[in-house]
Design a protein around this motif. Structure first.
Motif, PDB file in Angstrom:
ATOM      1  N   ARG A 184      49.640  31.125  36.861  1.00  0.00           N
ATOM      2  CA  ARG A 184      48.431  30.924  36.043  1.00  0.00           C
ATOM      3  C   ARG A 184      47.277  30.438  36.907  1.00  0.00           C
ATOM      4  O   ARG A 184      46.128  30.881  36.764  1.00  0.00           O
ATOM      5  N   LYS A 185      47.582  29.520  37.812  1.00  0.00           N
ATOM      6  CA  LYS A 185      46.554  28.944  38.677  1.00  0.00           C
ATOM      7  C   LYS A 185      45.955  30.012  39.588  1.00  0.00           C
ATOM      8  O   LYS A 185      44.724  30.100  39.742  1.00  0.00           O
ATOM      9  N   ALA A 186      46.801  30.833  40.186  1.00  0.00           N
ATOM     10  CA  ALA A 186      46.313  31.886  41.073  1.00  0.00           C
ATOM     11  C   ALA A 186      45.461  32.897  40.305  1.00  0.00           C
ATOM     12  O   ALA A 186      44.415  33.345  40.780  1.00  0.00           O
ATOM     13  N   SER A 187      45.894  33.237  39.092  1.00  0.00           N
ATOM     14  CA  SER A 187      45.143  34.216  38.295  1.00  0.00           C
ATOM     15  C   SER A 187      43.820  33.643  37.803  1.00  0.00           C
ATOM     16  O   SER A 187      42.824  34.368  37.698  1.00  0.00           O
ATOM     17  N   ALA A 188      43.786  32.349  37.509  1.00  0.00           N
ATOM     18  CA  ALA A 188      42.535  31.726  37.090  1.00  0.00           C
ATOM     19  C   ALA A 188      41.512  31.773  38.232  1.00  0.00           C
ATOM     20  O   ALA A 188      40.320  32.027  38.003  1.00  0.00           O
ATOM     21  N   CYS A 238      50.873  34.934  44.208  1.00  0.00           N
ATOM     22  CA  CYS A 238      49.873  35.997  44.288  1.00  0.00           C
ATOM     23  C   CYS A 238      49.224  36.306  42.940  1.00  0.00           C
ATOM     24  O   CYS A 238      49.864  36.202  41.889  1.00  0.00           O
ATOM     25  N   SER A 239      47.989  36.724  42.996  1.00  0.00           N
ATOM     26  CA  SER A 239      47.289  37.267  41.831  1.00  0.00           C
ATOM     27  C   SER A 239      46.878  38.696  42.144  1.00  0.00           C
ATOM     28  O   SER A 239      46.862  39.119  43.299  1.00  0.00           O
ATOM     29  N   ASP A 240      46.517  39.425  41.096  1.00  0.00           N
ATOM     30  CA  ASP A 240      46.124  40.828  41.247  1.00  0.00           C
ATOM     31  C   ASP A 240      45.422  41.244  39.955  1.00  0.00           C
ATOM     32  O   ASP A 240      45.939  41.009  38.864  1.00  0.00           O
ATOM     33  N   MET A 241      44.253  41.838  40.055  1.00  0.00           N
ATOM     34  CA  MET A 241      43.511  42.261  38.873  1.00  0.00           C
ATOM     35  C   MET A 241      42.549  43.376  39.268  1.00  0.00           C
ATOM     36  O   MET A 241      42.004  43.371  40.374  1.00  0.00           O
ATOM     37  N   ILE A 244      42.083  49.723  35.043  1.00  0.00           N
ATOM     38  CA  ILE A 244      41.972  48.391  34.422  1.00  0.00           C
ATOM     39  C   ILE A 244      43.345  47.740  34.511  1.00  0.00           C
ATOM     40  O   ILE A 244      44.330  48.294  34.014  1.00  0.00           O
ATOM     41  N   GLU A 245      43.392  46.560  35.115  1.00  0.00           N
ATOM     42  CA  GLU A 245      44.674  45.915  35.406  1.00  0.00           C
ATOM     43  C   GLU A 245      44.677  44.451  34.983  1.00  0.00           C
ATOM     44  O   GLU A 245      43.762  43.697  35.298  1.00  0.00           O
ATOM     45  N   ASP A 246      45.749  44.074  34.288  1.00  0.00           N
ATOM     46  CA  ASP A 246      46.012  42.681  33.943  1.00  0.00           C
ATOM     47  C   ASP A 246      47.416  42.309  34.389  1.00  0.00           C
ATOM     48  O   ASP A 246      48.310  43.169  34.457  1.00  0.00           O
ATOM     49  N   LEU A 247      47.621  41.020  34.656  1.00  0.00           N
ATOM     50  CA  LEU A 247      48.967  40.500  34.899  1.00  0.00           C
ATOM     51  C   LEU A 247      49.507  39.933  33.603  1.00  0.00           C
ATOM     52  O   LEU A 247      48.868  39.074  32.976  1.00  0.00           O
ATOM     53  N   LEU A 295      47.716  36.753  31.846  1.00  0.00           N
ATOM     54  CA  LEU A 295      47.251  35.750  32.811  1.00  0.00           C
ATOM     55  C   LEU A 295      45.799  35.950  33.200  1.00  0.00           C
ATOM     56  O   LEU A 295      45.186  35.041  33.774  1.00  0.00           O
ATOM     57  N   ASN A 296      45.241  37.108  32.904  1.00  0.00           N
ATOM     58  CA  ASN A 296      43.842  37.377  33.239  1.00  0.00           C
ATOM     59  C   ASN A 296      42.964  37.237  32.010  1.00  0.00           C
ATOM     60  O   ASN A 296      43.123  37.956  31.026  1.00  0.00           O
ATOM     61  N   LYS A 297      42.028  36.318  32.073  1.00  0.00           N
ATOM     62  CA  LYS A 297      41.116  36.056  30.955  1.00  0.00           C
ATOM     63  C   LYS A 297      39.760  36.737  31.149  1.00  0.00           C
ATOM     64  O   LYS A 297      38.956  36.768  30.220  1.00  0.00           O
TER      65      LYS A 297
END
Length: 358
Positions: free
Chosen positions: A141-145, A225-228, A333-336, A347-349
């Motif tokens: 959550r922290k990485a995605s924020a 890791c994050s990814d969007m 368009i990509e969300d985790l 996880l992506n807002k």
């Protein structure tokens, strides 16, 4: 040591009749010990045994936390580390090894251990890593924020007249400013026709009015890791591009809406793929719908037509349908998405609706 994770590995080893294994992948070692070591060309190995006779074979070059409660077997650059390992393991028993261990180490160990059998045992830890514990969920959550914030800042720089490559450079500065630890992968910045390449390299092109702009970005924070991906338009959105965007957005939403425990990965893929095909763009959706993510941006597991495994709570994966029209433009368009006990958490807002910038 991460005792609960270690115990889970040992239990699976017993079930699969693998009496001993060498864990040599740095990420897998970190997952079990909390100690991240990047050995380069050097040898490190965490030895696990179902008899609990665990050892950590480690070069003296690398510092190890004093509270890492495991027997440490040290060696230097001029020692034969593989001979030292051979002297400390069961020479006759089946040995599990990592899937990516360099041949220069594995072949030498096979020679030293004679006729004993080796097996790829990476799947044990890889499978466990698919379901994140509470600590890992918070880290993801922290990485995605952070990635959400970076995307907002990056999009705001689009009117500044940067090239694709320059925008990718701006992202590096943004990550540093917001406290990320670096890239989780090389960012993709694609203007117009360059965005029709799903893995486009950022070049020297400047954005033009009406361009669809793909930003596929990810950072690392505390090893996770994050990814969007977001697709935006510069100054205006042409009719065809707008229509394609809305198709991809709906495919993304349809796939995500299915996520809950017990659903198969291939069903998630089908929800996105069938809709895009129904709209006449099936042949332009050229990749799987998503991939698992965690300590690595591509963990084991994917959202594809061939993956019939079912979703379990704690799994985190991307949902990223796309349409790529050669010579014209691309939209992705990509969300985790994290699987919860009764559904999912995105996880992506950061907003993914149609956006015109400039």
């Amino acid at each position: 040591m991460k005792i609960q994770r270690l115990n889970a590995v040992i239990e699976q080893m017993k079930k699969d009749n693998i009496p001993q294994m060498l864990v040599t992948d740095p990420t897998a070692i970190f997952y079990l010990t909390g100690q991240m070591i990047h050995p380069g060309e050097r040898l490190i190995a965490l030895y696990l045994n179902t008899s609990e006779n665990h050892k950590f074979f480690i070069n003296k070059l690398f510092p190890v936390y004093e509270d890492l409660v495991i027997e440490k077997v040290w060696f230097t650059d001029v020692d034969d580390g593989l001979s030292i390992i051979t002297e400390n393991v069961d020479k006759n028993a089946l040995m599990g090894v990592d899937k990516n261990w360099p041949a220069r180490f594995l072949l030498r160990l096979m020679e030293l251990k004679g006729g004993s059998t080796f097996i790829n045992s990476s799947y044990i830890i890889d499978t466990l890593r698919m379901c994140k514990d509470d600590e890992e969920k918070d880290l993801m959550r922290k990485a995605s924020a952070l990635n959400d914030e970076a995307m907002q800042r990056l999009k705001a720089t689009l009117p500044a007249g940067f090239t694709e490559k320059q925008l990718a450079g701006e992202l590096s500065k943004i990550y540093e400013e917001i406290g990320a630890d670096g890239f989780s992968f090389k960012p993709i910045v694609g203007f117009g026709a360059n965005g029709a390449d799903p893995h486009a390299s950022a070049g020297n092109a400047f954005v033009k009015e009406g361009d669809a702009v793909i930003f596929d970005i990810g950072c690392v924070k505390d090893h996770y890791c994050s990814d969007m991906t977001r697709t935006v338009f510069y100054k205006s959105a042409p009719k065809k591009a707008r229509e394609v965007f809305e198709i991809v957005l709906e495919a993304n939403k349809r796939a995500i809406s299915l996520v809950k425990p017990g659903i198969r990965f291939c069903d998630i893929d089908a929800a996105a793929r069938n809709y895009i095909t129904e709209k006449g763009y099936g042949k332009y959706f050229t990749h799987r719908t998503g991939h698992s993510i965690g300590l690595e941006v591509h963990d084991m597991g994917d959202v594809s037509s061939t993956n019939t495994n079912v979703l379990k709570p704690g799994m985190i994966f991307s949902v990223e349908p796309g349409i790529y029209l050669p010579g014209e433009f691309g939209v992705r368009i990509e969300d985790l998405i994290m699987v919860t006990e009764d559904g999912y958490e995105n996880l992506n807002k950061h907003d993914k609706e149609l956006c015109i910038i400039g």
